[in-house]
Write a protein that holds these residues in place. Structure first.
Motif, mmCIF file in Angstrom:
data_model
loop_
_atom_site.group_PDB
_atom_site.id
_atom_site.type_symbol
_atom_site.label_atom_id
_atom_site.label_comp_id
_atom_site.label_asym_id
_atom_site.label_seq_id
_atom_site.Cartn_x
_atom_site.Cartn_y
_atom_site.Cartn_z
ATOM 1 N N GLU A 96 42.034 45.319 25.789
ATOM 2 C CA GLU A 96 40.728 45.441 26.436
ATOM 3 C C GLU A 96 40.782 44.799 27.823
ATOM 4 N N LEU A 97 39.847 45.217 28.666
ATOM 5 C CA LEU A 97 39.665 44.550 29.950
ATOM 6 C C LEU A 97 38.491 43.583 29.811
ATOM 7 N N LEU A 98 38.769 42.285 29.987
ATOM 8 C CA LEU A 98 37.741 41.256 29.920
ATOM 9 C C LEU A 98 37.523 40.674 31.302
ATOM 10 N N ALA A 99 36.304 40.244 31.570
ATOM 11 C CA ALA A 99 35.986 39.544 32.816
ATOM 12 C C ALA A 99 35.533 38.139 32.466
ATOM 13 N N LEU A 100 36.197 37.144 33.059
ATOM 14 C CA LEU A 100 35.888 35.737 32.827
ATOM 15 C C LEU A 100 35.333 35.147 34.106
ATOM 16 N N ARG A 101 34.225 34.397 33.998
ATOM 17 C CA ARG A 101 33.689 33.742 35.192
ATOM 18 C C ARG A 101 34.770 32.854 35.804
ATOM 19 N N ALA A 102 35.076 33.083 37.089
ATOM 20 C CA ALA A 102 36.150 32.333 37.738
ATOM 21 C C ALA A 102 35.880 30.836 37.710
ATOM 22 N N ASP A 103 34.607 30.441 37.781
ATOM 23 C CA ASP A 103 34.270 29.016 37.739
ATOM 24 C C ASP A 103 34.629 28.380 36.403
ATOM 25 N N ASP A 104 34.718 29.193 35.338
ATOM 26 C CA ASP A 104 35.002 28.662 34.007
ATOM 27 C C ASP A 104 36.494 28.691 33.669
ATOM 28 N N VAL A 105 37.315 29.287 34.529
ATOM 29 C CA VAL A 105 38.750 29.375 34.261
ATOM 30 C C VAL A 105 39.430 28.178 34.926
ATOM 31 N N ALA A 106 39.907 27.244 34.083
ATOM 32 C CA ALA A 106 40.598 26.074 34.628
ATOM 33 C C ALA A 106 41.974 26.458 35.128
ATOM 34 N N GLU A 107 42.702 27.247 34.345
ATOM 35 C CA GLU A 107 43.998 27.739 34.778
ATOM 36 C C GLU A 107 44.483 28.799 33.813
#
Length: 463
Positions: free
Chosen positions: A187-198
């Motif tokens: 699947e293609l998921l979108a994660l809020r960039a602010d919530d991605v630590a690394e």
């Protein structure tokens, strides 16, 4: 976004130009685009400007970093094939970088950043470098403010009205957020960039004690819960995931297995789509685009609320004798700023009262006439801003040392009967934390077992 101080992590987008790997503060990256074959030529080329690129109807200067990475010792044997354009934005200033490779995000603690050049030469774009903790590799850190200043001066010298570009850029479109588009479980998921630590290579991990589908790995000297993508997506089997996206909210963190990072994309703050909140499944908003692409925008806050294991990263260790066992007590599952399981042995009564039955107290808070006695009411519900609360109030009356105390919660969700779930115990410093894991046909749910005394100590607003 500058590198943060103390133990905070500053997420950086990692790109490659030639043989050089460069870190760009994620807060300045608006999105990544496929590089066109040609850019709009300039009347007079100046500095490192390659040309102009129209982005949402706005002309944006495109900058080539090759001269700086060459000075930094990058090996550029032959003409590089620039495959991506990274769009940067700070306020009303926009610029784009031509890069060869867009890599996963990296989280840099302040201790990893080293200042290499101590002058303030405005012509230099790299004054600091950082060692990526997960890989030990070095990144050159881009001075974004210097880049914008240089782009402005080059555009002015080339006869481009930068002020007009800035004005148009500031007035286009609606409010947006940066999202990392990843491939996960097909699947293609979108994660809020602010919530991605690394995003890091998938570490070794072991099964979580008593937690079906959840695994534990080590991340930054503490435990990290790795979620099961097969369970979240409702798939029978998941594809191999070579990467782990570490999601972080405050002091809590969760690991999400992924196959790859596709791009960074800017999307509206309030996109239109179909909401999915099935129990045990990935909370997300499904958005369909005209090109046939289906994208799932992950609700990180809801995902963390589903998984109390997010607190495991707080230097938590399995408690002695903390192996999983079946629950002996009945538990009430409630939502009080997060889902909790409360032993029914700590409760006198669960009831729904009219809002007017909770009378404001002169010293703050509220009181309730319960079984002929006046008892205090603590409000543990999520704040609603200035909106008026309507309807019944969900109350749990707890046994107190002197007299019962009522707590107002957002919702009474369910009841877990004896023997239907598993209890496991973890230690966080000197504190013992119990997790209740319920396995159902719809998926696995994990609840933090609430300590009634701790609930009463929580700060409460008036009902």
């Amino acid at each position: 976004m500058d590198a943060q101080t103390g133990g905070a992590l500053a997420p950086h987008v990692v790109v490659q130009v030639g043989a050089a790997r460069i870190g760009i503060p994620a807060g300045c990256v608006e999105r990544a685009l496929a590089a066109p074959e040609h850019y709009t030529p300039l009347p007079r080329r100046q500095g490192a400007l390659l040309g102009m690129l129209a982005v949402d109807g706005v002309p944006v200067p495109v900058i080539d970093l090759a001269c700086w990475v060459a000075l930094a010792g990058a090996v550029t044997g032959g003409a590089p094939s620039h495959r991506r354009v990274v769009l940067l934005r700070a306020g009303d200033r926009m610029a784009a970088l031509q890069v060869d490779v867009l890599e996963p995000l990296a989280a840099l603690p302040a201790s990893a950043v080293q200042r290499l050049c101590h002058d303030d030469d405005p012509e230099q774009l790299f004054h600091s470098a950082a060692i990526v903790p997960a890989s030990g590799e070095m990144l050159a850190l881009l001075e974004v403010d210097h880049l914008f200043d240089l782009a402005r001066s080059w555009c002015a010298a080339a006869g481009i009205d930068v002020a007009a570009v800035d004005e148009d850029a500031a007035g286009t479109g609606q409010a947006t957020h940066s999202w990392a588009v990843v491939e996960a479980g097909g699947e293609l998921l979108a994660l809020r960039a602010d919530d991605v630590a690394e995003v890091t290579p998938m570490p070794e991990h072991v099964a979580f004690p008593g937690g079906p589908g959840v695994a534990l790995c080590t991340w930054r000297d503490s435990h990290l819960a790795v979620l099961s993508l097969a369970r979240l997506l409702g798939a029978d089997a998941a594809r191999a995931a070579p990467l782990l996206a570490v999601l972080r909210r405050g002091e809590q963190a969760l690991g999400l297995p992924i196959q790859s990072v596709r791009e960074l994309r800017q999307m509206p703050v309030a996109p239109q789509g179909v909401r999915a909140d099935a129990p045990g499944r990935l909370p997300c908003l499904t958005v369909s685009h005209d090109n046939g692409e289906t994208l799932r925008l992950v609700d990180t806050a809801a995902l963390f609320a589903m998984h109390p294991e997010a607190s495991l990263n707080l230097a938590m260790q399995p408690a002695a004798g903390g192996g999983a066992r079946r629950n002996d007590d009945t538990y009430v599952v409630l939502d009080a700023g997060g889902k909790l399981a409360l032993p029914i042995s700590a409760c006198e009564e669960v009831l729904h009262a009219a809002a007017e039955d909770c009378v404001p107290a002169p010293a703050g808070g509220a009181t309730l006439n319960w079984r002929g006695a006046t008892i205090a009411v603590h409000d543990l519900r999520q704040p609603v801003g200035g909106a008026m609360r309507r309807g019944k109030v969900s109350l749990v009356v707890l046994r107190g040392e002197a007299q019962p105390v009522a707590v107002a919660v957002d919702q009474i969700l369910s009841m877990i009967t004896p023997g239907s779930a598993e209890l496991t115990c973890m230690r966080r410093g000197g504190e013992s934390v119990e997790l209740l894991i319920l396995e159902e046909e719809s998926g696995s749910s994990t609840y933090c077992v609430a300590d009634p005394a701790a609930l009463l100590r929580r700060s409460a607003a008036s009902v």
